[in-house]
Design a protein around this motif. Structure first.
Motif, short mmCIF file in Angstrom:
data_model
loop_
_atom_site.label_atom_id
_atom_site.label_comp_id
_atom_site.label_asym_id
_atom_site.label_seq_id
_atom_site.Cartn_x
_atom_site.Cartn_y
_atom_site.Cartn_z
N UNK A 1 6.59 3.78 10.19
CA UNK A 1 6.38 3.38 8.80
C UNK A 1 6.90 1.96 8.60
N UNK A 2 6.22 1.18 7.78
CA UNK A 2 6.63 -0.20 7.54
C UNK A 2 8.00 -0.22 6.88
N UNK A 3 8.85 -1.14 7.32
CA UNK A 3 10.25 -1.15 6.89
C UNK A 3 10.40 -1.37 5.39
N UNK A 4 9.54 -2.18 4.80
CA UNK A 4 9.64 -2.45 3.36
C UNK A 4 9.34 -1.19 2.55
N UNK A 5 8.41 -0.37 3.01
CA UNK A 5 8.09 0.88 2.31
C UNK A 5 9.22 1.88 2.50
N UNK A 6 9.75 1.94 3.70
CA UNK A 6 10.89 2.83 3.96
C UNK A 6 12.05 2.49 3.03
N UNK A 7 12.28 1.20 2.86
CA UNK A 7 13.36 0.74 1.99
C UNK A 7 13.12 1.18 0.55
N UNK A 8 11.88 1.08 0.08
CA UNK A 8 11.53 1.53 -1.27
C UNK A 8 11.75 3.03 -1.41
N UNK A 9 11.31 3.80 -0.43
CA UNK A 9 11.44 5.26 -0.49
C UNK A 9 12.91 5.68 -0.57
N UNK A 10 13.77 4.98 0.16
CA UNK A 10 15.19 5.34 0.16
C UNK A 10 15.85 5.13 -1.21
N UNK A 11 15.21 4.32 -2.06
CA UNK A 11 15.76 4.06 -3.39
C UNK A 11 15.17 4.98 -4.46
N UNK A 12 14.18 5.78 -4.10
CA UNK A 12 13.47 6.56 -5.12
C UNK A 12 14.34 7.63 -5.77
N UNK A 13 15.34 8.09 -5.08
CA UNK A 13 16.24 9.10 -5.65
C UNK A 13 17.00 8.59 -6.86
N UNK A 14 17.08 7.27 -6.98
CA UNK A 14 17.86 6.69 -8.08
C UNK A 14 17.09 6.70 -9.40
N UNK A 15 15.79 6.98 -9.35
CA UNK A 15 14.99 7.01 -10.58
C UNK A 15 15.13 8.39 -11.24
N UNK A 16 15.45 8.38 -12.52
CA UNK A 16 15.67 9.63 -13.23
C UNK A 16 14.35 10.30 -13.59
N UNK A 116 0.46 2.23 5.36
CA UNK A 116 1.90 2.39 5.18
C UNK A 116 2.63 2.32 6.51
N UNK A 117 1.87 2.38 7.59
CA UNK A 117 2.44 2.32 8.94
C UNK A 117 1.48 1.56 9.84
N UNK A 118 2.02 0.74 10.70
CA UNK A 118 1.17 -0.05 11.58
C UNK A 118 0.39 0.82 12.56
N UNK A 119 0.89 2.02 12.84
CA UNK A 119 0.27 2.86 13.87
C UNK A 119 -0.49 4.07 13.33
N UNK A 120 -0.54 4.21 12.00
CA UNK A 120 -1.23 5.36 11.42
C UNK A 120 -2.54 4.93 10.79
N UNK A 121 -3.43 5.92 10.64
CA UNK A 121 -4.73 5.64 10.03
C UNK A 121 -4.55 5.15 8.60
N UNK A 122 -5.29 4.13 8.19
CA UNK A 122 -5.12 3.63 6.82
C UNK A 122 -5.66 4.59 5.78
N UNK A 123 -5.14 4.47 4.59
CA UNK A 123 -5.73 5.13 3.42
C UNK A 123 -6.91 4.27 2.99
N UNK A 124 -8.04 4.89 2.73
CA UNK A 124 -9.22 4.15 2.29
C UNK A 124 -9.29 4.23 0.77
N UNK A 125 -9.15 3.08 0.12
CA UNK A 125 -9.10 3.05 -1.33
C UNK A 125 -10.31 2.36 -1.94
N UNK A 126 -11.00 3.06 -2.81
CA UNK A 126 -12.08 2.47 -3.60
C UNK A 126 -12.42 3.42 -4.74
#
Length: 205
Positions: A1-16, A116-126
């Protein structure tokens, strides 16, 4: 998983998350848990009016967090009661969060690769109608992410369960000074609530 996304996820517990919102999330937790316990595919189709903002964010974060929590056999989708285009501020917000975005087609309704990860299949958004052939035809939960779609579309063909989890539309801030801030706020609200959902899923017996 990309490090910037991992960093965001680790902070999600702080949201009420309010107790009222937690109650609204219970049916989604139960649907995922039941499918997991029965070792069945877990399919979620996030539906909003234009499939341009909230339904895209929920689709992306659901797939990302399923991977983070190592939830197998999971796929998220999105659709609208109308087909339009993914709004540009959604793409820039996801990019600012750390997702790798690429245009697969450039048109009035662009198709995006969202990784979200360099090695995983992308999400296709449209943007697409909720019953587009790109989406599942049956054995899925329809998650209604806006009150307009929830009210205007009382029946979703093929859905095993219909779950309203609605969000305020950041569109109301388009063109205003606080636009970027409000899009990011909605992005993080969705991420934190879905983090809560996946964190409640118990290992199967």
């Amino acid at each position: 998983m990309r490090s910037s996304i991992k960093s965001t996820i680790k902070k999600l517990n702080s949201y009420e998350i309010t107790e009222e919102r937690k109650k609204a999330l219970i049916p989604l937790i139960q649907f995922i848990q039941d499918k997991k316990d029965k070792k069945l595919p877990i399919r979620l189709n996030f539906i909003c009016t234009h499939n341009s903002r909230r339904s895209i964010l929920t689709q992306v974060w659901a797939q990302t967090l399923a991977f983070y929590f190592k939830l197998e056999n999971f796929t998220s989708y999105s659709g609208g009661t109308e087909k339009t285009a993914v709004y540009k501020s959604i793409i820039s917000t996801l990019a600012d969060t750390g997702f790798q975005i690429e245009y697969l087609t450039e048109s009035d309704n662009p198709i995006y690769s969202i990784k979200f990860s360099d090695n995983e299949h992308p999400i296709i958004g449209f943007s697409k109608h909720y019953d587009s052939p790109f989406n599942p035809a049956s054995e899925f939960a329809a998650i209604m992410t806006c009150s307009q779609a929830d009210g205007n579309c009382p029946f979703i063909a093929g859905a095993e369960k219909r779950i309203p989890i609605t969000y305020e539309d950041p569109k109301q801030f388009d063109g205003l000074a606080e636009q970027d801030q409000q899009y990011m706020e909605r992005n993080l609200q969705i991420a934190s609530e879905l983090f809560y959902v996946f964190n409640q899923i118990r290992p199967s017996r």
